[in-house]
Scaffold this motif. Structure first.
Motif, short mmCIF file in Angstrom:
data_model
loop_
_atom_site.label_atom_id
_atom_site.label_comp_id
_atom_site.label_asym_id
_atom_site.label_seq_id
_atom_site.Cartn_x
_atom_site.Cartn_y
_atom_site.Cartn_z
N VAL A 193 0.80 -1.22 0.00
CA VAL A 193 0.00 0.00 0.00
C VAL A 193 0.83 1.27 0.00
N LYS A 194 2.14 1.13 0.07
CA LYS A 194 3.01 2.31 0.10
C LYS A 194 2.80 3.15 -1.15
N GLY A 195 2.68 4.45 -0.94
CA GLY A 195 2.45 5.37 -2.05
C GLY A 195 0.99 5.53 -2.42
N ARG A 196 0.14 4.68 -1.88
CA ARG A 196 -1.30 4.77 -2.20
C ARG A 196 -2.13 5.09 -0.95
N PHE A 197 -1.75 4.55 0.19
CA PHE A 197 -2.49 4.75 1.44
C PHE A 197 -1.72 5.68 2.36
N THR A 198 -2.46 6.47 3.13
CA THR A 198 -1.85 7.36 4.11
C THR A 198 -2.63 7.27 5.42
N ILE A 199 -1.92 7.01 6.49
CA ILE A 199 -2.53 7.00 7.82
C ILE A 199 -2.26 8.34 8.48
N SER A 200 -3.27 8.86 9.18
CA SER A 200 -3.12 10.15 9.85
C SER A 200 -4.01 10.16 11.09
N GLN A 201 -3.93 11.25 11.86
CA GLN A 201 -4.73 11.35 13.07
C GLN A 201 -5.21 12.78 13.24
#
Length: 125
Positions: free
Chosen positions: A64-72
């Motif tokens: 998923v690197k480059g496509r998904f982003t986790i944040s808060q």
């Protein structure tokens, strides 16, 4: 009692985007690692992305690197997973998880303590 509630799943065509949310409540530990995992039918559960909430350090599965982003959010009580350029192989039940572990142990390959009920993501070709 720790509760994790996911939302934002749905159906989308390949190449589309979705944003998952996970609201955490009842969490009183000072250390908090939160993550997203997924499980497709007939497959083992796999870690997708994690974030150590105090430091903001992140870890991602190679797929998923480059496509998904986790944040808060600023309060560090809600974690998001922005999923772009979705592929049919991303189809799975997505689960939010949390664990009272330090930054060195926070990663997609680690064990988590608390789990949400899951939200379904379906990507059609």
């Amino acid at each position: 009692q720790v509760q994790l509630v996911e939302s934002g799943g749905g159906s989308v065509q390949a190449g589309g985007s979705l944003r998952l949310s996970c609201a955490a409540s009842g969490y009183t530990y000072s250390r908090k690692c939160m993550g997203w995992f997924r499980q497709a039918p007939g497959k083992e559960r796999e870690g997708v992305a994690t974030i150590y909430t105090i430091a903001g350090s992140r870890d991602y599965a190679d797929s998923v690197k480059g496509r998904f982003t986790i944040s808060q959010d600023n309060a560090r009580t809600t974690v998001y997973l922005q999923m772009n350029n979705l592929k049919p192989e991303d189809t799975a039940m997505y689960y939010c998880a949390a664990a009272p572990i330090g930054v060195g142990l926070c990663g997609v390959g680690r064990q988590f303590t608390y789990w949400g009920q899951g939200t379904q993501v379906t990507v059609s070709s």
